[in-house]
Design an enzyme around this catalytic site. Sequence first.
Site, PDB file in Angstrom:
ATOM      1  NE  ARG A  97      -2.905  -0.331   3.339  1.00  0.00           N
ATOM      2  CZ  ARG A  97      -3.748   0.325   4.125  1.00  0.00           C
ATOM      3  NH1 ARG A  97      -4.922   0.703   3.688  1.00  0.00           N
ATOM      4  NH2 ARG A  97      -3.398   0.602   5.372  1.00  0.00           N
ATOM      5  CG  ASP A  98       3.728   4.385   1.389  1.00  0.00           C
ATOM      6  OD1 ASP A  98       3.474   5.110   0.401  1.00  0.00           O
ATOM      7  OD2 ASP A  98       4.388   4.778   2.361  1.00  0.00           O
ATOM      8  CG  PHE A  99       6.466  -0.230  -4.439  1.00  0.00           C
ATOM      9  CD1 PHE A  99       7.390  -1.132  -3.963  1.00  0.00           C
ATOM     10  CD2 PHE A  99       6.735   0.428  -5.644  1.00  0.00           C
ATOM     11  CE1 PHE A  99       8.566  -1.397  -4.662  1.00  0.00           C
ATOM     12  CE2 PHE A  99       7.897   0.178  -6.341  1.00  0.00           C
ATOM     13  CZ  PHE A  99       8.820  -0.731  -5.850  1.00  0.00           C
ATOM     14  CG  ASN A 127       8.683   3.185   1.492  1.00  0.00           C
ATOM     15  OD1 ASN A 127       9.376   3.800   2.294  1.00  0.00           O
ATOM     16  ND2 ASN A 127       7.367   3.324   1.440  1.00  0.00           N
TER      17      ASN A 127
END
Length: 341
Positions: free
Chosen positions: A86-88, A92
């Site tokens: 959900r936050d690629f 990251n």
Amino acid sequence: ESESPRSQTRLLREAHAMAKLSHPNVLPIYDVGTFRGRVFLAIELVEGATLEEWLQAKRTTRQILAAFLGAGRGLAAAHSAELVHRDFKPSNVLVGNDGRVRVMDFGLARADRDSNEGELGPQKNLLDDQLTVDGSVMGTLAYMAPEQRRAVSADDRSDQFSFCLALYEALYGESPFAGTGEARWAAVDRGEIREPKKGTTVPAYLRRAVVRGLAVDPEQRHSSMDALIIALRSDPAAARRRLLLPAIAALVAVALVLAVLALRQERAVTPCRGSEDKLAGIWDDGVRSRLARASRPSTSGSRRTPGRARAGSSTTTRRAGRACGRTSAKRRACERNNPKS
């Protein structure tokens, strides 16, 4: 000062999410706990840089693709464990000095909606716990899939969209969607992807794979990260080279065999040929011609000395005779050893 319950929850979510994964392309967590009201995570120490930093240097298409394939395998492992990142985004992802790529920061990860409650046990409650407040959306807007930005439940295909958006930016040096602010979101929602700049070196097959992953409708994207990885590796030119190399090698081998057979056949037919070459300059057409001229009467005003001419002719004839004798002997010996010639 202690952390807020919200921050602690996010760190604990990351610990629980990454504890479910064991993969070379996922940053591992070795321990988790609290100290003086703060949550700590013990993770692998990686000497290197984030993918975002790594991309600041000039990279080839091959290098970029290799790095993203590593990150893609990490995401695929998370999806296999029924987790959605959900936050690629490039910041990251870690690129170690050893060349290995590791996906990290699973603080927003959630268990997939189809996951089995019995398998997840108490972790499911934590991973399914919403971190949104008053309808807000968690993640990084610049890399969000349309459904995630609209607060629709995200799944592994949402990670795929974020991955392809980051890969597009790395390959082309710009976002696939033109404009800023609301204009950009409108382009995202309409699926309006920029045309590549003239002179781009990105292969057509690679662009097709990335653009499909950016489809507005999740159903139109690749069926999974594994399917996307296969598409990114399916270079038709490389496949043709793999097919041609064995064929070329076979043709070269056949040509060499034919050449060797032809040489052997030639030697078998005339194994004793070449002895006459040793008579060059001793008894050949040139020598015979000179002797013929020396033996003819002179037609010029000068008078040839008969004795000298005869002596020269006699010497040449004796030398030729000895050479011919040796050559004939060698040929006869060769023919005895090669009766078929």
